[in-house]
Design a protein around this motif. Structure first.
Motif, short mmCIF file in Angstrom:
data_model
loop_
_atom_site.label_atom_id
_atom_site.label_comp_id
_atom_site.label_asym_id
_atom_site.label_seq_id
_atom_site.Cartn_x
_atom_site.Cartn_y
_atom_site.Cartn_z
N GLY B 664 0.79 -1.23 0.00
CA GLY B 664 0.00 0.00 0.00
C GLY B 664 0.82 1.26 0.00
O GLY B 664 0.32 2.33 0.32
N CYS B 665 2.07 1.16 -0.38
CA CYS B 665 2.88 2.38 -0.26
C CYS B 665 2.77 3.24 -1.50
O CYS B 665 3.11 4.40 -1.48
CB CYS B 665 4.33 2.06 0.03
N CYS B 666 2.37 2.64 -2.59
CA CYS B 666 2.47 3.39 -3.84
C CYS B 666 1.15 3.48 -4.58
O CYS B 666 1.06 3.16 -5.76
CB CYS B 666 3.56 2.79 -4.71
N GLU B 667 0.12 3.89 -3.88
CA GLU B 667 -1.15 4.12 -4.54
C GLU B 667 -0.94 5.08 -5.69
O GLU B 667 -0.11 5.98 -5.63
CB GLU B 667 -2.17 4.77 -3.57
#
Lengths: 680, 680
Positions: B664-667
């Protein structure tokens, strides 16, 4: 949706609100925005909120400190010198709560679009173009303009906003835009008057060597004929890259041990902290706690200065303040998976401001990962042969800035034993100037034919706002001192005395490793139940050389922070910058740590700030060329009687089952084997 | 079969030949062996052979330096004090080439079997047993005897061979033999006369605190009732081990990048060197070359001393010399896969000697592996956005020694940029003595109830036998010094001067970081073609506190090496030990670096040896208990105009394809993204 945490950086939307409110207050005039960023709440309000948060009393409806944006912008008025304004905008209420027209004694930090403008102005300047056309550059070479801050201003100069550019020639014949132009320095510096958008002069640089005068200069126009290309981009290396390096991967099959929630709340191994990013300081850590106990309120890289030591004009003005002059955050690299760290990585974006005040995402400017750093602690019971050994796992926040030729990587590293390390790695391309063929110089080292890498220093300042079990802290200087042999206290001469001196008044103090001078940040209202001494953290100040420039030089006056290793000051809201708020073209440090110390505030059992200055005297080696291997500096902030035992004693000592034997290393032995356990 | 390389440690068979020849020369008397190890060839002969080897002229039939064993042994003559002999045996010719009966002024290094004997003698001693029986130890507690070297001898003492023991009580109720007995110090020290095999006295230790006399002592026999258990072994931790640490593995699918051939020849990334192991120095590196060019002839940990600062008798004798007193190699841990390092590991065995002179394998005493140490160099061309970044791969030789309570891990680390780091990690259990309940002390810190961890220093000495492009080298001191502002040479005050002073006479010199005093080891017969300066390597001496004991104290006289940071001496065969050959019970340093320097030899453009002393003033923290987190010290030996550019410039900058994004770090971002390349 939950309201943003008071330490959350401004969102794009919030940035744009600040822009709109500002524009609405300046109708009819032209505004050029510089920076819009979170103005952190007054510490009193922030601490109140954080205390509530720590005790679990915060919900979405809890009153919070006002959400404030600092807005820096120019008001343009025709041919007049633009006015530099700073406003504080309340985002929620959409109104302005403070406004200042900054004195023209100070210069706003530069922006990247100013640099772009400088390049454009050069390229249209008849003066510049004629100078360049005179040069007899070899076929295929093109001039590259490298914008620089102007540096400190001489007393004789009119106080206007200037930019300067270093010039290099790029060999374009390869067609590769990354061919290293720094190998071909051109001894000219164009200077622009910012308001006029005009190149007002072009300095002709000295190119002499030992024995030559300070102005000796090669008048030949074949000025780079004796220089030689030196590439670092792999596809340009004539020898190619080495082929005998086998891959080494870091694998975390269950993911990282850290958790990131609420945008910027990081939890890891008893640690908990908030990360923020701003365009000046880059990554900042806030509200660091261990097992729920306050350790630091705020930790940041505050400033750095890079003064060059070449005495020839205009190199005394070659002195960067890479946080204050243009903003370290503005220069942060967009980090890339698999390049800047290994393992499982969490990236954080920043928000920066365009010239029209619109917020933009700065992608991947901070990364977070874990690393193994060898043995953490070990003991072998030689009676039983039982070894208990744990690995030192670390949590690493990283940001990397590029400043024209040069790079700095900054790290905040937490470990399981309650320690914090601030690490700096200096790399990139050293700054070079043209030197005549065959000469050497007392001002630096020849790192490539015709390229003199000038001697210089890098001096950093880390700002530590401590909160050792609360906000009333004291710095205690501790020295270990020889005691002459005497029958009463030291009959055999082996005793040494540990002398503690609390720092009671704000001041700057120097390292003294031969006295083992260290500093403990203590909460003297709370005693460690085991040792009976105040709980604290210690700093061993890196005993690196301080600023060498003469005290009366412009370089020294601009950088008081670089003249003591450790400063203790009383906390003041908004006093974040060691070199002062406005460093660009400054002639002295104003409102920096020097001024803060000079207030002679009481700093024992107060809300204090500790500033650690350290650096590197960098007389370049040939090996620093064309891109230098990292030089590494570290500041350690280490618990000292804060805990009641080694806080990492509960780290598991499991064997790593993935490690392998190198082929053929462990043939069965046919001879008696001694084990540790059989030694007695 | 190829004959052994001259730098290959003695094999078991060779050790046994040396034993047999020695025994045959002492028929009819009792011999107790101490150590049998390779006597390295005279440097002249060795260098001749190595030069041939480097130029590819060595075959199995090439004449080699004689294969020699140093044999140390006692000749036992009934009740007489045993005579300590040293012989040199030619292994090939099976004859003795040198023999010395060592003066009784000196004591042979202790052996582990002497320690075992000491424990046995205690346990049979009526004096000891009656003292112990008097103690009112709580039920389930048993006394543990910790043998120690006796330390330096007071002038008033008869010069006999002594041993002493520190006593602790172990809580045996858990049934776990690794329960930490150090938490229960008993204030008694039995002393043994070695020749008599007899406990001759039992010292009763002071237990007082601040304000008490140097002899104040708690006469109660319930001497450990106020102490408290403190475990480190995972199954004994009441709280268990933490469960939130996720695994982190180092994976090298294609194996390591190093190659080990000919038993001890290591090749890696342009480096080539030999490893040997001996019982005194542990791991030693020899004949280090980079791209075929000589860099160092020999690199070793030479000595260390750990003087304690508690002025109460007999603590002035608490001063270990952990290399000279008992042999660091003898105390080397048998390293375990998956514990002491990660990745693909090559282990090396050592050979040690039993009391009957028989060689034994000491398994896995040195390990070799690679590690990633972050960014090696990086540059981003902000115009194009192209970042070139390489990782810093390092080759690590590791050995770890256990000295009763304490551990040291030693590392020789090579990097791709031609640099060498010697790293020391101090860990293990700090030495504690009993202190009365509720008291604190000026002599140390209470780290656990009733346990006073005494202040002490650890001072190490690294021996560097340089061979910078050959064996005639010069050490040049370099300082960067302020120059007062003046119109001729420093008109703006920014200039600083770099002053070089060759060291011409053997001597000891101190660090001076405020002058940025560094040392370059140069070959002044060879100039760097780029810079025009002599080729060299530099050392920035760690500016750590030197020995604090009064110059006239026994502690200081025994450790001259610990009183300057950097020593330059002329090479002498067999002069390997900074603290002298015989440190056990010494009253002064004899034949160490102090004496070598005092010869006032010419050391410019000569075959020289450089000795670097650095250390740690260790005033223990509560967090150092029960096992201390590593304290880390480093010495860097770095090329300085040795190469014509950064030798790591050809390291590939490939992306690591195994690194992963944290969840979920690079939406995807819906707002405009700024790239580095679009900044201008």
């Amino acid at each position: 949706m939950a309201p943003p945490h008071p330490l959350q950086q401004l969102s794009i939307d919030e940035t744009n609100v600040a822009r709109d409110v500002t524009l609405s207050l300046h109708e009819g005039v032209v505004i050029e925005f510089r920076e819009i960023f979170l103005q952190e709440p007054p510490k009193k309000d922030l601490v109140k909120f954080l205390d509530q948060e720590h005790s679990g009393q915060v919900s979405d409806g809890t009153p919070r400190p006002a959400r404030l944006a600092k807005v820096q912008y120019d008001v343009i008025g025709g041919s007049k010198i633009p006015e530099f304004h700073e406003s504080v905008i309340n985002i929620t209420q959409r109104n302005r709560v403070a406004h200042e027209v900054v004195s023209s004694d100070y210069h706003a930090a530069l922006t990247m679009h100013e640099f772009a403008t400088f390049v454009e102005v050069c390229q249209k300047s008849p003066l510049y173009l004629s100078k360049i056309q005179e040069l007899k550059l070899p076929a295929g070479f093109e001039v590259v303009i490298e914008p620089w801050p102007y540096g400190g201003m001489d007393a004789t100069e009119e106080n206007r906003r200037y930019f300067q550019g270093l010039l290099f020639a790029q060999d374009t014949r390869s067609g590769n835009p990354d061919s290293n132009f720094y190998a071909f320095p051109i001894p000219l510096i164009p200077i622009m008057d910012w308001t006029k958008r005009e190149i007002i002069k072009i300095l002709e640089l000295a190119t002499g060597g030992k024995g030559d005068s300070l102005t000796a200069r090669n008048e030949s126009l074949n000025i780079i004929d004796h220089c030689k290309g030196s590439e670092y981009t792999p596809e340009l290396l004539s020898e190619g890259t080495r082929s005998d390096l086998k891959p080494l991967h870091v694998v975390q099959p269950e993911g990282p041990s850290f958790k990131v929630t609420d945008e910027n709340l990081v939890e890891w191994q008893n640690w908990r902290m908030r990360l923020s990013f701003n365009t000046r300081e880059g990554a900042v850590l806030h509200d660091l706690t261990y097992q729920g106990r306050n350790v630091l309120h705020r930790l940041s890289m505050s400033e750095m200065t890079v003064p060059y030591a070449d005495p020839r004009e205009p190199y005394h003005r070659k002195q960067a303040f890479d946080f204050g002059d243009g903003g370290a955050g503005n220069c942060a690299n967009n980090l890339t998976l698999g390049c800047d760290c290994l393992g499982v990585i969490k990236y954080f974006d920043g928000v920066i401001t365009g010239p029209d005040g619109t917020g933009q995402v700065a992608k991947n400017v901070v990364c977070l990962h874990e690393q193994d750093n060898g043995i953490a602690w070990k003991h072998t019971n030689w009676r039983t042969g039982r070894a208990v050994v744990t690995r030192r796992r670390e949590l690493v926040f990283q940001f990397i800035i590029t400043l024209a030729n040069y790079e700095y990587a900054f790290y905040y590293i937490l470990n399981q034993a309650g320690g914090i390390t601030v690490q700096v790695r200096a790399t990139g391309i050293v700054s070079v100037v043209n030197i005549d063929e065959g000469k050497t110089s007392a001002y630096g080292n020849i790192v490539s034919p015709g390229a003199l890498a000038q001697n210089h220093q890098h001096i950093f300042c880390v700002r530590i706002d401590p909160a050792i079990d609360g906000h009333r802290n004291t710095v205690v200087q501790e020295e270990s001192l020889q005691v002459p042999m005497n029958p009463e206290t030291n009959p055999s001469g082996n005793y040494y005395e540990v002398v503690q001196t609390p720092i009671t008044t704000s001041s700057g103090i120097d390292a003294d490793p031969q006295r083992h001078r260290i500093f403990k940040i203590q909460n003297r209202n709370k005693l460690n139940p085991v040792s009976g001494k105040p709980v604290g953290y210690k700093i061993v100040p890196p005993a690196t050389q301080l600023l060498l420039a003469d005290k009366n030089s412009m370089q020294a006056k601009r950088a008081l922070f670089a003249q003591h290793h450790l400063w203790v000051t009383k906390h003041n809201d908004d006093e974040f910058y060691a070199g002062g708020r406005y460093t660009l073209q400054s002639s002295k440090e104003v409102g920096g740590v020097g001024d803060a110390a000079a207030r002679h505030d009481k700093v024992d059992n107060e809300d204090i700030v500790v500033w650690s200055s350290f650096g590197l005297t960098h007389n370049p080696r040939v090996e620093d060329w064309p891109v230098m291997p990292v030089e590494l500096l570290e500041l350690h902030i280490t618990p000292s009687d804060f805990f009641t035992k080694n806080p990492a004693i509960d780290v598991p000592s499991n064997k790593d089952l993935i490690s392998k034997l190198s082929d053929g290393c462990c043939e069965k032995s046919s001879v008696p084997i001694r084990h540790a356990s059989s030694r007695l």
